[in-house]
Design a protein around this motif. Structure first.
Motif, mmCIF file in Angstrom:
data_model
loop_
_atom_site.group_PDB
_atom_site.id
_atom_site.type_symbol
_atom_site.label_atom_id
_atom_site.label_comp_id
_atom_site.label_asym_id
_atom_site.label_seq_id
_atom_site.Cartn_x
_atom_site.Cartn_y
_atom_site.Cartn_z
ATOM 1 N N ARG A 35 0.782 -1.390 0.050
ATOM 2 C CA ARG A 35 0.054 -0.121 -0.244
ATOM 3 C C ARG A 35 0.896 1.312 0.124
ATOM 4 N N TRP A 36 0.237 2.275 -0.516
ATOM 5 C CA TRP A 36 0.952 3.812 -0.405
ATOM 6 C C TRP A 36 0.043 4.499 0.556
ATOM 7 N N TYR A 37 0.500 5.197 1.249
ATOM 8 C CA TYR A 37 -0.155 6.269 2.273
ATOM 9 C C TYR A 37 0.292 7.489 1.937
ATOM 10 N N ARG A 38 -0.461 8.276 2.412
ATOM 11 C CA ARG A 38 0.207 9.955 2.588
ATOM 12 C C ARG A 38 -0.288 10.669 3.754
ATOM 13 N N GLN A 39 0.712 11.388 4.017
ATOM 14 C CA GLN A 39 0.241 12.404 5.290
ATOM 15 C C GLN A 39 0.828 13.880 5.005
ATOM 16 N N ALA A 40 -0.446 14.889 4.904
ATOM 17 C CA ALA A 40 -0.069 16.273 4.737
ATOM 18 C C ALA A 40 0.059 16.674 5.908
ATOM 19 N N PRO A 41 0.730 18.102 6.242
ATOM 20 C CA PRO A 41 0.868 18.519 7.333
ATOM 21 C C PRO A 41 -0.664 18.776 8.168
ATOM 22 N N GLY A 42 -0.939 18.624 9.343
ATOM 23 C CA GLY A 42 -1.886 18.565 10.150
ATOM 24 C C GLY A 42 -3.118 17.802 9.854
ATOM 25 N N MET A 82 2.059 9.034 -10.314
ATOM 26 C CA MET A 82 1.254 10.134 -10.083
ATOM 27 C C MET A 82 1.132 11.159 -11.419
ATOM 28 N N ASN A 83 -0.039 11.135 -11.878
ATOM 29 C CA ASN A 83 -0.099 12.276 -13.108
ATOM 30 C C ASN A 83 -1.174 13.336 -12.614
ATOM 31 N N THR A 84 -0.990 14.355 -13.352
ATOM 32 C CA THR A 84 -2.096 15.387 -13.282
ATOM 33 C C THR A 84 -1.865 15.956 -11.923
ATOM 34 N N LEU A 85 -0.904 16.272 -11.193
ATOM 35 C CA LEU A 85 -0.569 16.326 -9.681
ATOM 36 C C LEU A 85 -1.269 17.726 -9.463
ATOM 37 N N ARG A 86 -1.960 17.655 -8.115
ATOM 38 C CA ARG A 86 -2.501 19.094 -7.491
ATOM 39 C C ARG A 86 -1.567 19.331 -6.260
ATOM 40 N N PRO A 87 -2.067 20.813 -5.950
ATOM 41 C CA PRO A 87 -1.136 21.421 -4.748
ATOM 42 C C PRO A 87 -1.733 20.442 -3.571
ATOM 43 N N GLU A 88 -2.927 19.955 -3.764
ATOM 44 C CA GLU A 88 -3.315 19.071 -2.612
ATOM 45 C C GLU A 88 -2.898 17.681 -2.365
ATOM 46 N N ASP A 89 -2.113 17.391 -3.324
ATOM 47 C CA ASP A 89 -1.406 16.073 -3.509
ATOM 48 C C ASP A 89 -0.139 16.352 -2.600
ATOM 49 N N THR A 90 0.253 17.449 -2.150
ATOM 50 C CA THR A 90 1.635 17.701 -1.456
ATOM 51 C C THR A 90 1.577 16.809 0.067
ATOM 52 N N ALA A 91 2.365 15.905 0.389
ATOM 53 C CA ALA A 91 2.485 15.329 1.455
ATOM 54 C C ALA A 91 3.668 14.402 1.462
ATOM 55 N N VAL A 92 3.837 13.768 2.519
ATOM 56 C CA VAL A 92 4.846 12.692 2.655
ATOM 57 C C VAL A 92 4.068 11.276 2.294
ATOM 58 N N TYR A 93 4.677 10.655 1.257
ATOM 59 C CA TYR A 93 4.080 9.465 0.827
ATOM 60 C C TYR A 93 5.284 8.198 1.497
ATOM 61 N N TYR A 94 4.223 7.569 2.002
ATOM 62 C CA TYR A 94 4.839 6.225 2.553
ATOM 63 C C TYR A 94 4.521 4.905 2.095
ATOM 64 N N CYS A 95 5.297 3.927 1.748
ATOM 65 C CA CYS A 95 5.166 2.717 1.657
ATOM 66 C C CYS A 95 4.737 1.773 2.650
ATOM 67 N N ASN A 96 3.893 0.652 2.660
ATOM 68 C CA ASN A 96 3.493 0.016 3.862
ATOM 69 C C ASN A 96 3.218 -1.436 3.205
ATOM 70 N N THR A 108 8.854 9.697 1.608
ATOM 71 C CA THR A 108 9.357 10.737 0.645
ATOM 72 C C THR A 108 8.483 11.739 0.329
ATOM 73 N N GLN A 109 8.968 13.071 0.226
ATOM 74 C CA GLN A 109 8.177 14.209 0.320
ATOM 75 C C GLN A 109 7.835 14.450 -1.218
ATOM 76 N N VAL A 110 6.555 14.805 -1.387
ATOM 77 C CA VAL A 110 6.280 15.307 -2.728
ATOM 78 C C VAL A 110 5.679 16.555 -2.346
ATOM 79 N N THR A 111 6.213 17.580 -3.120
ATOM 80 C CA THR A 111 5.555 19.008 -3.082
ATOM 81 C C THR A 111 5.217 19.374 -4.470
ATOM 82 N N VAL A 112 3.657 19.721 -4.514
ATOM 83 C CA VAL A 112 3.358 20.168 -5.853
ATOM 84 C C VAL A 112 2.979 21.878 -5.720
ATOM 85 N N SER A 113 3.858 22.743 -6.462
ATOM 86 C CA SER A 113 3.771 23.877 -6.211
ATOM 87 C C SER A 113 4.153 24.689 -7.329
ATOM 88 N N SER A 114 3.571 25.724 -7.765
ATOM 89 C CA SER A 114 4.229 26.503 -8.925
ATOM 90 C C SER A 114 5.438 27.512 -8.291
#
Length: 114
Positions: A35-42, A82-96, A108-114
């Motif tokens: 599985r892949w999980y993600r956790q965004a700040p807060g 991961m395609n068509t990434l959005r700012p709300e996809d920003t998170a740390v992604y974890y393998c499980n 691993t940190q993924v940051t989607v930002s202009s």
């Protein structure tokens, strides 16, 4: 011992793509759901995608149609395209690794930002 090592994160612009990898060792990879999980700040950690030993997949509603999970049992590796990434996809992604005892990678940190 079980190890899960993620790679492939980084900074990408909205609409861009990334591919995450998780290299597994210390267990019979082909026997387990991954599985892949993600956790965004807060926010709480959320399930992004899962894949069965035979390759059946399931996705969280927020990523359906944009993300694809896959696995290479010969390489003991699970991927998240991961395609068509959005700012709300920003998170740390974890393998499980699922199972009676769960194991996690370091993330691993993924940051989607202009």
């Amino acid at each position: 011992q079980v190890q899960l090592v993620e790679s492939g994160g980084g900074l990408v612009q909205p609409g861009g793509s990334l591919r995450l990898s998780c290299a597994a060792s210390g267990f019979i990879f082909s026997n387990y759901f991954m599985r892949w999980y993600r956790q965004a700040p807060g926010k709480e950690r959320e399930l992004v995608a899962l894949i069965s030993p035979g390759g059946n997949t399931n996705y969280g509603d927020s990523v359906k149609g944009r993300f694809t999970i896959s696995r290479d049992n010969a390489k003991n590796t699970v991927y998240l395209q991961m395609n068509t990434l959005r700012p709300e996809d920003t998170a740390v992604y974890y393998c499980n690794r699922a199972g009676p005892i769960e194991y996690w990678g370091q993330g691993t940190q993924v940051t989607v930002s202009s």
